[in-house]
Write a protein that holds these residues in place. Structure first.
Motif, PDB file in Angstrom:
ATOM      1  N   MET A   1      46.262  44.609  30.719  1.00 16.18           N
ATOM      2  CA  MET A   1      47.600  45.084  30.376  1.00 16.18           C
ATOM      3  C   MET A   1      48.625  44.504  31.324  1.00 16.18           C
ATOM      4  O   MET A   1      49.809  44.728  31.185  1.00 16.18           O
ATOM      5  N   MET A   2      48.140  43.798  32.320  1.00 21.55           N
ATOM      6  CA  MET A   2      49.060  43.222  33.291  1.00 21.55           C
ATOM      7  C   MET A   2      48.773  41.732  33.439  1.00 21.55           C
ATOM      8  O   MET A   2      48.306  41.288  34.492  1.00 21.55           O
ATOM      9  N   PRO A   3      49.061  40.965  32.384  1.00 23.77           N
ATOM     10  CA  PRO A   3      48.719  39.549  32.437  1.00 23.77           C
ATOM     11  C   PRO A   3      49.459  38.808  33.554  1.00 23.77           C
ATOM     12  O   PRO A   3      48.997  37.779  34.031  1.00 23.77           O
ATOM     13  N   ASP A   4      50.591  39.387  33.986  1.00 21.71           N
ATOM     14  CA  ASP A   4      51.374  38.694  35.013  1.00 21.71           C
ATOM     15  C   ASP A   4      50.628  38.629  36.339  1.00 21.71           C
ATOM     16  O   ASP A   4      50.820  37.721  37.135  1.00 21.71           O
ATOM     17  N   ALA A   5      49.809  39.656  36.581  1.00 23.22           N
ATOM     18  CA  ALA A   5      49.115  39.723  37.871  1.00 23.22           C
ATOM     19  C   ALA A   5      47.964  38.730  37.953  1.00 23.22           C
ATOM     20  O   ALA A   5      47.485  38.410  39.033  1.00 23.22           O
ATOM     21  N   THR A   6      47.549  38.252  36.796  1.00 22.36           N
ATOM     22  CA  THR A   6      46.333  37.443  36.731  1.00 22.36           C
ATOM     23  C   THR A   6      46.369  36.233  37.642  1.00 22.36           C
ATOM     24  O   THR A   6      45.370  35.864  38.248  1.00 22.36           O
ATOM     25  N   GLU A   7      47.543  35.623  37.754  1.00 21.25           N
ATOM     26  CA  GLU A   7      47.617  34.361  38.482  1.00 21.25           C
ATOM     27  C   GLU A   7      47.752  34.561  39.981  1.00 21.25           C
ATOM     28  O   GLU A   7      47.673  33.619  40.749  1.00 21.25           O
TER      29      GLU A   7
END
Lengths: 119, 939
Positions: free
Chosen positions: B556-562
């Motif tokens: 739900m937090m794709p932004d944190a993935t990187e």
């Protein structure tokens, strides 16, 4: 019935681990044939002398080899013997070693067959 | 007027009002009259004196005039008579004169002063005020001859009478005047001054008597009026002021009262507190005593006396020295220790008393025990509390015995559990292994059924044992999670892989979809994550007869993935098309030892612990698990997992592999829609051009239409024709055109017929479903760019250690010749040429003569085991040159890992050796060497 002595998956795994070359595996199986009688002999003498520590170590060694080559029953018997040695109580060590000797013979025979069939 | 004001002023001081009333004679009026009356009298006298003087003067003048006239006339009358010497006549004339009442006497003398005639009181002629002499002249023609003299005396009596009358009149008039003046004065005074003054007086008196001021009701435009007005104003001001003063006063008074009440209350409270304190001290069951800084007794309760001296009534005066109390206590015989050596005992007690340290326990006669706590007070005194702990000590002793027993029992139980699990697992593994082997042999239907049953039962039993062990661990809170980088794809795919077999047996499609935005690696416990997934997947497969089981991972937090170090929230979802769970049974799902119902247990087996453990594990990891289900439609378990994004493992080799196959066209032939979607998505992520069809005929249709593909991924088990048949058909169709194919299958690759068939088909790779990303990628590379394959295939293990393998020196220590060979071969494959020795002694020797970067040390060796050898090496070799030592053992128990690490090993590997784990270990050794090199360079 003989084929059942060896778990082909374990053999396959062993082959994968060493790089997948059947010749390497064959070499290892040869080694197995060459080495295991010595180990068994060590076990026998340890059993005769009732030297549980020596028996434990050789049982451990054979267990490890048995596992590598998929000799399930052999490995299992060796493991039980190893543990009993560690716990310090082995009933009829000589008898058990001879039983293991039989299992080893079966495994060796089965392995020979495998090598023969793959060639 | 000034007097009136004075008088008003003199009545001013209100303090002597009564005296004022009694001395009213000296009132304003009196004073006023004292001024006015003399003034009036004097002026009256003066006025009337003047008037009288004037009246008397005019009366005297009148009388004089009358006398002059009378004498003139009579002298003339008499001149003839005398000339003629008519004495008679003369007498008559004189007598006539006497008729006038004013005439007192008259006498006539001749020219020689001889008496001619006389009347009345002639004696008074000459003495009387009003007497006159007149020459009697005879007129003889031309000469006048003096012939005699007339003497007359007039009486002034009438004059006096008149004067008296006038005086009386004047007196009366003056009296009237005076009375009038006084009356007028009094009236005016009363009207103009007295009234207002009286009113003011009244007002003042009123204010004094009644306490309330009353305005003076007086209106006039004179000074009094102004004074009254001023007085009223003053009174008002005063009233206001007084009111203010009073209220201030009241306020003050109230506060004083309050304060007083408070003080009284406080005093009462203090008194009560003192009383309570005394009562409390006296009534506590502990012996209590307070000593001052000089160890003199301040207060001690009854119990203290009882405890110290054996009698609560005994006299213990305030100020008694502690030393004396101790002496008495020692004499009392209450302390067994004191009776032996009283002085030492006393010394020890004194020491403890003064140290005021931790409480200590003391034996009292009669097998009694007391605990003594000494505490310093702020003033430097000491509070001693003696508690009778006989009972507590007895209980504590009992408890200690019970605890020891319980601990012993628990230890025994743990040991039993551990042994049992081990004992059960070992034969069970044997059963499983043997039944697997048995299944690989030629069996008739019945035998196969028996063998299958044995395998299933053993599997179930193993699961149950693992579950029970895990459950007891979880319940005891003994389960600790590891924190290490977890390769999500690897972990997830491995879990799916393990369930794959079962799914294949049941003919269920098993698929796994990892959203591209899910991080590649997170920090967590891979083993437990795998366990959770396995539980859910196994469950799903267990309860699904037809259809599919799909595992989906998303975030739900794709932004944190990187971003490494960021916390992301992963969502795992296991969806099946199984029997589902009735709504009313959902609540029981996550409870211990409960399955949906008893019949389920009979039919599907299991302890019902799996979900409980799963739930606990998810919660331990900080996530939440939930379930949605529709009876008959299927069930979806989903759980969330907060996790820190870990550094993405080095994927350069994978990138290389991807680069070689980029843009390839892939034909996917699979009847399962989920699989098609997942494969298509995966291929698109890899920048391939997938084309997915649901049936073999569709696929053949595409080929017939001239569509070209670089590789085909074919499912084995499909409705119309199986994978082999499709391959045949496709090859027939394509003729000379080469189309490498990868076969997907749920069938066990060990099945002989399948194996033979697959071998004949010459597939690039035969992968079991669901395929791992790595396997699939390797297979694709093999199919599309065979020349790149050699490098690609081994990259998984080699990437850890790529680089300067040649100069990384490895020592392999193992007594077993086969193991030596295996190890050598594995290391060779990884690009190393190890030195191999077969005992601990040799290892120590070799390490002293040569430098190694890593030692792979077998533990179980005769004469000297691996741990002893390791310790020797560490002792004999300078610390900065000690190699990275890795334990190798066939006793594959992860729990022993810690033991080995604490016995001096840097790492631990279990036999049979896992290539990836070995590569990782070598990687660690390499990093250790680099750190040392850096440190050396730095130094």
């Amino acid at each position: 019935m003989r084929e059942a002595v060896i778990d082909p998956a374990a053999l396959e795994k062993l082959r994968d681990v060493i790089g997948g070359d059947p010749e390497d595996l064959a070499e290892l199986i040869d080694e197995f044939h060459a080495v295991t009688p010595e180990v068994l002999a060590a076990m026998k003498s340890a059993a005769d002398a009732n030297d549980l520590e020596a028996l434990r170590i050789s049982a451990h060694s054979l267990k490890s080899n048995g596992r590598d080559f998929g000799a399930v029953a052999l490995a299992s018997s060796c493991e039980t013997l190893e543990r009993d040695c560690r716990n310090g109580s082995v009933e009829d060590p000589v008898g058990r070693v001879s039983l293991i000797g039989n299992q080893l013979e079966e495994a060796r025979a089965a392995l020979k067959e495998t090598t023969a069939s793959s060639e | 007027m000034a007097g009136a004001i004075d008088a008003a002023r003199s009545t001013g001081p209100p303090s002597n009002g009564r005296k004022l009333g009694s001395s009213f004679g000296r009132s304003v009026q009196t004073k006023f009259l004292l001024y006015v009356v003399p003034l009036v009298l004097v002026s009256t006298v003066v006025v009337f004196g003047l008037f009288e003087w004037n009246a008397r003067r005019s009366a005297e003048e009148q009388l004089q005039t009358k006398l002059d006239k009378l004498i003139e006339i009579q002298s003339a009358v008499l001149s003839e008579s005398l000339w003629n010497v008519a004495d008679q006549q003369i007498a008559l004339i004189l007598t006539a004169l006497l008729t006038d009442p004013d005439v007192l006497g008259a006498a006539v003398y001749d020219e020689r002063d001889r008496l001619v005639a006389e009347v009345g009181e002639t004696a008074r002629i000459g003495t009387s005020e009003f007497s006159a002499r007149e020459d009697i002249i005879y007129d003889a023609g031309d000469t006048q001859v003096r012939i005699g003299e007339l003497r007359i005396a007039l009486d002034d009596a009438r004059l006096r009478v008149l004067a008296n009358e006038r005086l009386s009149l004047v007196t009366i008039l003056a009296g009237i005047l005076l009375a009038a003046v006084v009356a007028a004065t009094l009236a005016a005074n009363r009207r103009i001054i007295g009234r207002p003054l009286g009113l003011m007086m009244e007002s003042i008196n009123h204010s004094q008597i009644e306490g309330a001021r009353r305005n003076v009701d007086w209106q006039s435009d004179d000074e009094i009026g102004r004074v009254v007005t001023a007085f009223n104003e003053m009174q008002e001001r005063q009233t206001a002021y007084e009111q203010q003063l009073r209220s201030a006063n009241d306020d003050l008074e109230r506060r004083v009262q309050e304060r007083t009440a408070e003080l009284v209350g406080a005093e009462a409270t203090a008194q009560e507190a003192r009383g309570l304190l005394t009562d409390a001290i006296e009534s506590i069951s502990e012996g209590f005593a307070l000593f001052d800084r000089h160890d003199r007794l301040v207060v001690a309760n009854r119990r203290y006396r009882e405890i110290m001296l054996g009698d609560g009534e005994v006299d213990l005066a305030k100020g008694a020295l502690f030393h004396d109390i101790l002496s008495r206590a020692a004499e009392s015989g209450r302390y067994p220790n004191a009776s032996k050596a009283p002085e030492t005992w006393i010394e020890r007690q004194l020491g403890r008393h003064r140290a005021a340290g931790t409480p200590y326990i003391q034996e009292v006669a009669g097998n009694q025990w007391q605990q003594v706590s000494n505490r310093r007070t702020d003033q430097g005194g000491t509070v001693a509390v003696h508690s009778d702990i006989t009972e507590i000590k007895r209980i504590s002793d009992e408890l200690k015995r019970a605890k020891d027993a319980a601990e012993a029992a628990n230890e025994a139980k743990s040991a039993f559990l551990a042994t049992m699990s081990h004992e059960i697992r070992t034969p069970l593994n044997g059963i499983i292994g043997m039944s697997t082997l048995l299944n690989g042999t030629d069996l008739d239907e019945e035998q196969r059924d028996f063998s299958d049953t044995i395998a299933t039962a053993a599997d179930t039993l193993l699961t149950i044992i693992s579950d029970i062990l895990d459950f007891s661990k979880v319940e005891a809170g003994a389960l600790e999670l590891e924190r290490m980088p977890v390769d999500l794809v690897e972990t997830i795919e491995a879990s799916v892989d393990l369930v794959g077999g079962k799914a294949a047996e049941k003919g269920i499609e098993l698929a796994c979809r990892i959203n591209p935005d899910v991080p590649t690696a997170v920090i967590g416990d891979p083993v437990r994550l795998k366990q959770i997934l396995m539980n859910l997947l196994n469950n799903a497969v267990k309860f699904t007869e037809v259809g599919e089981v799909v595992l989906t991972i998303s975030t739900m937090m794709p932004d944190a993935t990187e971003r490494t170090g960021e916390t992301t929230l992963l969502t795992f979802e296991v969806r099946d098309t199984g029997i589902g769970i009735p709504k009313d049974r959902m609540s029981r799902l996550f409870k211990s030892f409960s399955q949906v119902d008893a019949s389920t247990t009979r039919r599907y087996g299991g302890t019902g612990l799996g979900l409980v453990i799963t739930k606990r594990l998810v919660e331990l990891m900080g996530g939440e698990i939930s379930v949605e289900s529709e009876a008959g439609e299927g069930t979806t378990f989903s759980f969330t997992l907060p996790a820190e994004v870990a550094e993405v493992p080095d994927r350069t080799s994978q990138e290389n592999q991807l680069a070689t196959i980029k843009g390839a066209r892939v034909l996917i032939v699979d009847d399962n829609r989920t699989n098609r979607l997942i494969l298509s998505e995966k291929f698109r992520t890899w920048e391939l051009l997938p084309r997915a069809v649901a049936t073999p005929s569709e696929g053949l249709g595409l080929l017939r239409d001239g569509e070209t593909f670089d590789v085909a991924v074919v499912d084995y088990k499909m409705p119309e024709m199986n994978g082999f048949e499709f391959t045949h058909a496709a090859r027939d169709l394509l003729g000379e055109v080469r189309l490498p194919m990868i076969l997907f299958s749920s069938v066990s690759p060990m099945e002989e017929r399948f194996r033979e068939g697959a071998a004949k088909m010459n597939y690039v790779a035969t992968l079991s479903k669901p395929a791992k990303s790595g396997q699939l990628l390797t297979a694709l590379v093999k199919a599309l760019a065979p020349e790149a394959q050699v490098q690609g295939q081994e990259s998984g293990a080699k990437e850890e250690i790529e680089g300067n393998e040649d100069d990384l020196r490895i020592l392999l220590v193992d007594d077993n010749a086969i193991n030596q060979k295996v190890g050598r071969k594995i290391l060779k494959r990884l690009g190393f040429d190890p030195v191999v020795v077969s005992s601990g002694e040799e290892a120590i020797e070799t390490c002293q003569t040569e430098d190694f970067h890593i030692v792979l040390m077998d533990i179980e060796m005769p004469d000297m085991d691996g741990i002893a050898a390791t310790n020797h090496i560490r002792e004999l070799i300078p610390q900065d040159r000690v190699p990275y030592i890795v334990a190798l053992t066939a006793n594959a128990m992860n729990s022993e890992r810690e033991n080995y690490l604490s016995s001096g090993m840097d790492d631990y590997l279990s036999k049979p050796i896992d290539v990836d784990a070995l590569a990782k270990s070598i990687g660690s050794a390499k990093r250790l060497r680099e750190r040392r090199a850096a440190a050396a360079a730095g130094a």
